[in-house]
Design an enzyme around this catalytic site. Structure first.
Site, PDB file in Angstrom:
ATOM      1  N   THR A 274      32.739  17.123  84.430  1.00  0.00           N
ATOM      2  CA  THR A 274      33.614  17.396  85.565  1.00  0.00           C
ATOM      3  C   THR A 274      32.809  17.676  86.830  1.00  0.00           C
ATOM      4  O   THR A 274      33.132  17.172  87.901  1.00  0.00           O
ATOM      5  CB  THR A 274      34.477  18.623  85.257  1.00  0.00           C
ATOM      6  OG1 THR A 274      33.652  19.601  84.616  1.00  0.00           O
ATOM      7  CG2 THR A 274      35.626  18.270  84.343  1.00  0.00           C
ATOM      8  N   PHE A 407      41.500  22.967  88.936  1.00  0.00           N
ATOM      9  CA  PHE A 407      40.950  23.803  87.869  1.00  0.00           C
ATOM     10  C   PHE A 407      42.035  24.295  86.919  1.00  0.00           C
ATOM     11  O   PHE A 407      41.844  25.265  86.187  1.00  0.00           O
ATOM     12  CB  PHE A 407      40.177  24.986  88.471  1.00  0.00           C
ATOM     13  CG  PHE A 407      38.897  24.576  89.155  1.00  0.00           C
ATOM     14  CD1 PHE A 407      37.774  24.238  88.411  1.00  0.00           C
ATOM     15  CD2 PHE A 407      38.825  24.500  90.538  1.00  0.00           C
ATOM     16  CE1 PHE A 407      36.590  23.847  89.031  1.00  0.00           C
ATOM     17  CE2 PHE A 407      37.641  24.100  91.169  1.00  0.00           C
ATOM     18  CZ  PHE A 407      36.522  23.775  90.413  1.00  0.00           C
ATOM     19  N   CYS A 414      40.493  27.010  84.449  1.00  0.00           N
ATOM     20  CA  CYS A 414      39.068  26.842  84.166  1.00  0.00           C
ATOM     21  C   CYS A 414      38.310  28.169  84.244  1.00  0.00           C
ATOM     22  O   CYS A 414      38.333  28.841  85.268  1.00  0.00           O
ATOM     23  CB  CYS A 414      38.475  25.866  85.176  1.00  0.00           C
ATOM     24  SG  CYS A 414      36.756  25.516  84.848  1.00  0.00           S
TER      25      CYS A 414
HETATM   26  C1  HEM Z   1      39.474  24.543  81.642  1.00  0.00           C
HETATM   27  C2  HEM Z   1      38.597  21.614  85.396  1.00  0.00           C
HETATM   28  C3  HEM Z   1      33.928  23.006  85.372  1.00  0.00           C
HETATM   29  C4  HEM Z   1      34.704  25.382  81.234  1.00  0.00           C
HETATM   30  C5  HEM Z   1      39.638  23.669  82.692  1.00  0.00           C
HETATM   31  C6  HEM Z   1      40.908  23.097  83.094  1.00  0.00           C
HETATM   32  C7  HEM Z   1      40.654  22.262  84.133  1.00  0.00           C
HETATM   33  C8  HEM Z   1      39.240  22.322  84.402  1.00  0.00           C
HETATM   34  C9  HEM Z   1      41.666  21.409  84.880  1.00  0.00           C
HETATM   35  C10 HEM Z   1      42.274  23.352  82.450  1.00  0.00           C
HETATM   36  C11 HEM Z   1      42.560  22.295  81.427  1.00  0.00           C
HETATM   37  C12 HEM Z   1      43.932  22.361  80.821  1.00  0.00           C
HETATM   38  O1  HEM Z   1      44.831  23.027  81.350  1.00  0.00           O
HETATM   39  O2  HEM Z   1      44.115  21.722  79.779  1.00  0.00           O
HETATM   40  C13 HEM Z   1      37.254  21.752  85.712  1.00  0.00           C
HETATM   41  C14 HEM Z   1      36.618  21.108  86.841  1.00  0.00           C
HETATM   42  C15 HEM Z   1      35.310  21.513  86.844  1.00  0.00           C
HETATM   43  C16 HEM Z   1      35.126  22.398  85.704  1.00  0.00           C
HETATM   44  C17 HEM Z   1      37.312  20.151  87.808  1.00  0.00           C
HETATM   45  C18 HEM Z   1      34.178  21.169  87.782  1.00  0.00           C
HETATM   46  C19 HEM Z   1      34.325  20.685  88.984  1.00  0.00           C
HETATM   47  C20 HEM Z   1      33.730  23.795  84.270  1.00  0.00           C
HETATM   48  C21 HEM Z   1      32.481  24.431  83.894  1.00  0.00           C
HETATM   49  C22 HEM Z   1      32.702  25.088  82.703  1.00  0.00           C
HETATM   50  C23 HEM Z   1      34.091  24.876  82.353  1.00  0.00           C
HETATM   51  C24 HEM Z   1      31.193  24.350  84.700  1.00  0.00           C
HETATM   52  C25 HEM Z   1      31.772  25.912  81.846  1.00  0.00           C
HETATM   53  C26 HEM Z   1      30.628  26.304  82.180  1.00  0.00           C
HETATM   54  C27 HEM Z   1      36.059  25.352  80.994  1.00  0.00           C
HETATM   55  C28 HEM Z   1      36.692  26.001  79.858  1.00  0.00           C
HETATM   56  C29 HEM Z   1      38.070  25.769  79.978  1.00  0.00           C
HETATM   57  C30 HEM Z   1      38.252  24.981  81.193  1.00  0.00           C
HETATM   58  C31 HEM Z   1      35.991  26.776  78.763  1.00  0.00           C
HETATM   59  C32 HEM Z   1      39.167  26.264  79.041  1.00  0.00           C
HETATM   60  C33 HEM Z   1      39.662  27.601  79.528  1.00  0.00           C
HETATM   61  C34 HEM Z   1      40.743  28.180  78.625  1.00  0.00           C
HETATM   62  O3  HEM Z   1      41.630  27.438  78.190  1.00  0.00           O
HETATM   63  O4  HEM Z   1      40.693  29.380  78.394  1.00  0.00           O
HETATM   64  N1  HEM Z   1      38.637  23.184  83.501  1.00  0.00           N
HETATM   65  N2  HEM Z   1      36.322  22.505  85.067  1.00  0.00           N
HETATM   66  N3  HEM Z   1      34.678  24.092  83.320  1.00  0.00           N
HETATM   67  N4  HEM Z   1      37.021  24.752  81.783  1.00  0.00           N
HETATM   68 FE1  HEM Z   1      36.686  23.723  83.463  1.00  0.00          FE
END
Ligand code: HEM
Length: 470
Positions: A274, A407, A414
């Site tokens: 991402t 996010f 996120c």
């Molecule tokens: C969840 C986007 C970077 C770890 C999410 C979700 C989105 C997202 C849209 C929600 C997904 C859903 O509802 O099904 C992004 C974008 C990023 C990014 C656009 C960068 C530009 C990161 C980074 C990490 C990360 C750097 C870890 C170091 C996670 C985790 C979740 C998550 C663990 C699940 C959270 C939960 O359900 O408790 N992300 N993310 N993401 N992201 Fe990111």
């Protein structure tokens, strides 16, 4: 009934609307359905009914945490094929799941602003490797933008999460872990492709075995890293130590090795594609919009100058913030998420738009943010244009609450947002500080490749050291 007011695009018997998403970029197929039928559509893939919403008004209702919650998408299933595996945060079925609660409570502080600031030096270390690579290879190097940014983001998350160096900038091929990860990711988006569905029915098809093999490999690498750390404890304040030492304030429990390695894999996957996509799209937008490029470079020169970038600079990079926000508005690298009626919501039917539409208990609602974030009702007639000014703090803070959701939303949003932001700000600033960039092929137009995430395909640029930089 209100459910019947939701348009149902005509499809094929049994197969449903599968042909509508056979585009190379399935999300474009969905966007076309919105263009034809309006902001909410009831489509059908092989007998599975799905609703999808594509404007801010409906998205805002679906984001209401009292009525709806996250439900993992069909595509995410292949990241969690074995039901015995512990659930990483991302793939956990709901916030009710114990695995999610435990990991969420232990990890939230580890991803907080303070902890992220402490990762500055490590992020700087990897960014410097990228700058050195571009400087040494010089303007004759045709920078494969997404691959080099993937090297950056993968090495950064591995170093910050678990003190492991993939050293991707010193190798031609991407690490085998990345190969395994990319295979699983494209397999998950392939699940929706007609050709791959047919292929899977053939007795000699090996794709499920391959996914399993890749998943097993990733899990093995993660498990080894946990074990190495257990045998060689350090004082480091990385995510791995946070998970190994962390005690849940609510239950007093600790995370098992299985749960730790599931989350480690999750961070490596969720934490790099991402962000690498974000940086790639951001540079493409900058190269296509010279005035934004010059403003960004001027900001870097004013805030950082020629010296070393410091943590205190980050809060002053306002125009770069706006660029990153506008990039994620037009090209949200995680282009959609899925929600459904909460289990603890007593209503089996939730009305939308004041009773015009209805969502039923079993419905999964795909929130297509590539579409909603271009809603002319919120962003105006130039919603499709890249205009960072609209994302400067004073404008950004006035947007409706759910108009910008790259996010995700609510408790399942996120966890790595602050991490990704700091990493992206730093990469953009350090690159603009040292180089002048240009498109390798001035005629290049954005071509999107979609796996679970989206990124530009076939995008190359060239870097020349700026005067006075050596
Ligand atoms: C969840 C986007 C970077 C770890 C999410 C979700 C989105 C997202 C849209 C929600 C997904 C859903 O509802 O099904 C992004 C974008 C990023 C990014 C656009 C960068 C530009 C990161 C980074 C990490 C990360 C750097 C870890 C170091 C996670 C985790 C979740 C998550 C663990 C699940 C959270 C939960 O359900 O408790 N992300 N993310 N993401 N992201 Fe990111």
């Amino acid at each position: 009934s209100a459910r019947d007011n939701i348009p149902v695009p005509r499809g094929l018997p049994i197969l449903g609307n599968i042909l509508d998403i056979q585009d190379e970029v399935p999300i474009y197929g969905l966007e076309r359905l919105f263009d034809i039928h309006g902001p909410i559509v009831n489509f059908n893939i092989l007998g599975r009914q799905r609703l999808m919403v594509g404007n801010v008004a409906l998205l805002s209702e679906i984001c209401d945490e009292k009525r709806f919650w996250k439900t993992p998408s069909d595509a995410l299933d292949s990241l969690r094929d074995n039901p015995d595996d512990a659930a990483g945060l991302f793939t956990a079925s709901s916030e009710n799941e114990m695995d999610w609660q435990l990991a969420h409570r232990i990890l939230t502080p580890a991803f907080g602003p303070l902890s992220i600031q402490q990762m500055f030096d490590e992020m700087y270390d990897i960014s410097t490797q990228m700058v050195l690579k571009f400087a040494r290879l010089g303007p004759s190097y045709r920078i494969p933008v997404t691959s080099d940014f993937t090297r950056l983001t993968l090495d950064t998350i591995a170093l910050c999460a678990m003190d492991h160096r993939f050293n991707s900038f010193y190798q031609d091929d991407l690490d085998p872990f990345v190969d395994a990860m990319n295979n699983t990711l494209s397999a998950s988006s392939d699940r929706l492709k007609f050709g791959s569905m047919v292929r899977k029915m053939l007795p000699w098809d090996k794709s499920n075995e391959m996914i399993k093999k890749d998943n097993d490999y990733m899990r093995k690498v993660a498990m080894e890293l946990v074990q190495i750390r257990r045998e060689n404890p350090t004082e480091k304040r990385d995510l791995l130590n946070a998970m190994i030492n962390g005690v849940d304030p609510k239950t007093g429990q600790k995370m098992s090795d299985k749960l730790i390695s599931a989350n480690m894999t999750t961070f490596l996957i969720a934490g790099h594609e991402t962000t690498s996509g974000l940086l790639s799209f951001a540079f493409l937008f900058l190269l296509k919009n010279p005035s934004a490029y010059f403003k960004a470079q001027a900001e870097v020169d004013r805030v950082i100058g020629r010296g070393k970038m410091e943590p205190t600079h980050l809060k002053d990079l306002k125009y770069i913030d706006a660029i990153l926000r506008e990039t994620l508005r037009l090209c949200p690298t995680a282009p959609a998420f899925v929600r459904s009626i909460r289990k603890d919501n007593p209503n089996d039917v939730e009305e939308l738009a004041g009773g015009k539409y209805a969502v039923h208990r079993d419905d999964k609602v795909l929130c297509v943010i590539t579409k909603a974030q271009r809603d002319p009702a919120v962003y105006g007639e130039d919603a499709n244009e890249f205009r960072p000014e609209r994302m400067l703090d004073e404008n950004f803070n006035k947007l409706p609450q759910h108009a910008w959701k790259p996010f995700g939303t609510g408790v399942r949003a996120c966890i790595g947002r602050a991490f990704a932001w700091q990493e992206a700000q730093m990469a953009v600033a350090m690159l603009l500080q040292s180089f002048n960039f240009r498109l390798d092929d001035p005629a290049y137009e954005m071509k999107v490749k979609q796996t679970l995430t989206i990124k530009p395909e076939g995008f190359y640029m060239r870097a020349t050291l700026r005067e006075g930089i050596s």
